[in-house]
Design a protein around this motif. Structure first.
Motif, short mmCIF file in Angstrom:
data_model
loop_
_atom_site.label_atom_id
_atom_site.label_comp_id
_atom_site.label_asym_id
_atom_site.label_seq_id
_atom_site.Cartn_x
_atom_site.Cartn_y
_atom_site.Cartn_z
N ARG A 164 -6.52 -0.76 -7.57
CA ARG A 164 -6.98 0.38 -6.76
C ARG A 164 -7.08 1.59 -7.68
NH1 ARG A 164 -4.25 1.26 -1.07
NH2 ARG A 164 -6.24 2.26 -0.67
N ASN A 176 -5.50 12.63 -1.24
CA ASN A 176 -4.69 11.86 -0.28
C ASN A 176 -5.64 11.21 0.73
OD1 ASN A 176 -2.04 11.07 0.71
ND2 ASN A 176 -2.45 12.38 2.46
N LYS A 177 -5.08 10.47 1.65
CA LYS A 177 -5.86 9.70 2.63
C LYS A 177 -7.02 10.50 3.22
CE LYS A 177 -5.48 6.27 3.44
NZ LYS A 177 -6.33 5.36 2.62
N GLN A 223 -3.02 3.50 9.40
CA GLN A 223 -1.65 3.62 8.87
C GLN A 223 -0.79 4.52 9.76
OE1 GLN A 223 -4.46 3.89 7.10
NE2 GLN A 223 -4.22 3.20 5.01
N SER A 276 3.06 8.12 4.65
CA SER A 276 3.60 8.49 3.35
C SER A 276 5.11 8.40 3.37
CB SER A 276 3.16 9.92 3.00
OG SER A 276 4.08 10.50 2.10
N SER A 277 5.66 7.61 2.45
CA SER A 277 7.12 7.48 2.41
C SER A 277 7.78 8.81 2.04
CB SER A 277 7.53 6.37 1.43
OG SER A 277 6.94 6.60 0.17
N ALA A 299 1.02 5.09 -2.27
CA ALA A 299 1.08 5.32 -3.71
C ALA A 299 2.44 4.98 -4.32
CB ALA A 299 0.73 6.78 -3.99
N ALA A 300 3.52 5.34 -3.65
CA ALA A 300 4.85 5.07 -4.21
C ALA A 300 5.16 3.57 -4.20
CB ALA A 300 5.92 5.83 -3.41
N ARG A 335 0.84 -1.20 0.00
CA ARG A 335 0.00 0.00 0.00
C ARG A 335 0.88 1.25 0.00
NH1 ARG A 335 1.43 2.01 4.21
NH2 ARG A 335 0.40 3.90 3.53
N ASP A 366 -1.60 10.88 -3.19
CA ASP A 366 -1.92 9.78 -4.10
C ASP A 366 -2.03 10.31 -5.52
OD1 ASP A 366 -2.98 8.69 -1.35
OD2 ASP A 366 -2.65 7.01 -2.72
C1 RUB Z 1 -1.79 5.89 1.57
C2 RUB Z 1 -1.79 7.38 1.49
C3 RUB Z 1 -0.45 8.06 1.44
C4 RUB Z 1 -0.10 8.31 -0.03
C5 RUB Z 1 1.33 8.78 -0.19
O1 RUB Z 1 -3.07 5.34 1.39
O2 RUB Z 1 -2.81 8.03 1.39
O3 RUB Z 1 -0.50 9.30 2.09
O4 RUB Z 1 -0.28 7.12 -0.77
O5 RUB Z 1 2.23 7.78 0.24
P1 RUB Z 1 -3.25 3.73 1.45
P2 RUB Z 1 3.69 7.68 -0.40
O6 RUB Z 1 -2.68 3.26 2.73
O7 RUB Z 1 -4.76 3.56 1.37
O8 RUB Z 1 -2.57 3.15 0.24
O9 RUB Z 1 4.34 9.00 -0.15
O10 RUB Z 1 4.36 6.55 0.32
O11 RUB Z 1 3.51 7.41 -1.85
#
Ligand code: RUB
Length: 307
Positions: A56, A199-200, A151, A122-123, A19-20, A17, A189
């Protein structure tokens, strides 16, 4: 179960899970699958990419990853395979280096002694926070729980294990704590062509509370989170997940009760101070330029549209 079906289920069940991570995993999966395809390369890869695409709906990073990898070229199946593998590796490199650069750029916006609020896991946002900490800044993080999938617990553990002081709060306590916050940093996202952030769920409420309290609201987003589809007029689909993620028990079966579980929401650009990308810290109004200059648009098997 074949490799593609197994990977698709991992994304659907949220074992993979964010986005990245989803985008990187899709690129990895297509690369591995390409190595195993014996005949009918185009058709097999098209089917595989469609299955992954349908896991998704909201994060455009998945679309951009698949689109990038599937824009392979070559005459023979062997040439096509080689080209696809190379493109998948390029995309994976993009994911890894962008996160690092975003961390370096975003950290400059976090002052020594700051309290930083973040939401979900979020990474990219955590890369900013960790870089600021690595630079020796004395920072503290307020992390929201991020119901229903929590999360925020992942964020809390990851940052605390890194050595950063973290306060975990329930989502409804955001406004209560906003007066202690110096800056909000969240991930993305999708960023639309008009600079809105998807985003979330709960992100837009945080942005609202931040604006009211005059707390800067920053988004950490790699350029592959920007959506070329929105330039062509498409609306972002907000994923609505199973009600059983929210509650179990008798309320679920009550004929007069409906439980809704949207996974994401939309924050208008007026609430966003800065988007930290790997190509710089930009205002949301620049989304069009990022899409035009950094993301081509090509439908699978279709016409390339020059932006
Ligand atoms: C995760 C979410 C994160 C973004 C960015 O949602 O909303 O804030 O995806 O994350 P889920 P990143 O848990 O439903 O996938 O910066 O790691 O891409």
């Amino acid at each position: 179960m074949n490799m593609i079906e197994e990977a698709a289920r991992k994304i659907e069940s949220m074992e993979v899970r964010g986005a990245a991570r989803i985008a990187r995993f899709a690129a990895e999966t297509l690369k591995e699958y390409a190595k195993s395809v014996k005949t009918n390369f185009d058709e097999e890869m098209r089917r595989a990419s469609e299955r992954l695409m349908n896991t998704r709906p909201t994060a455009v990073s998945l679309f951009n990853a698949i689109n990038y990898v599937m824009s392979y070229s070559g005459e023979s199946d062997e040439e096509k395979r080689e080209s696809l593998i190379k493109r998948a590796e390029e995309f994976i490199e993009w994911v890894d280096t962008a996160r690092e650069k975003i961390g370096r750029i975003g950290a400059k916006r976090i002052m020594d002694g700051s309290t930083v609020m973040t939401h979900c896991n979020s990474s990219a946002a955590l890369s900013v926070i960790k870089h600021a900490f690595d630079e020796g800044k004395d920072i503290r993080v307020i992390a929201t729980e991020s119901r229903p999938r929590h999360q925020g617990y992942l964020t809390t553990k990851e940052l605390a294990d890194y050595g950063i002081d973290v306060t975990l709060i329930v989502d409804s306590a955001v406004r209560y704590f906003m007066k202690e916050v110096d800056v909000v940093v969240v991930g993305a996202d999708t960023i639309t062509v008009n600079g809105a952030l998807i985003n979330k769920i709960g992100t837009s409420q945080i942005a609202l509370a931040a604006k009211e309290a005059r707390v800067p609201f920053m988004v950490a987003a790699e350029t592959y989170k920007f959506s070329p589809k929105t330039l062509l007029g498409e609306l972002v689909v907000i994923e609505e997940r199973d009600a059983r993620e929210v509650i179990d028990g008798e309320l679920l079966d009550h004929p007069k009760v409906t439980v809704r579980n949207p996974a994401f929401d939309v924050t208008p650009r007026d609430y966003i101070d800065l988007i930290i990308t790997e190509i710089g810290a930009i205002p949301p109004e620049m989304a069009y330029i990022v899409i035009r200059d950094h993301l081509g648009y090509r439908e699978f098997g279709g016409e390339e549209i020059t932006l």
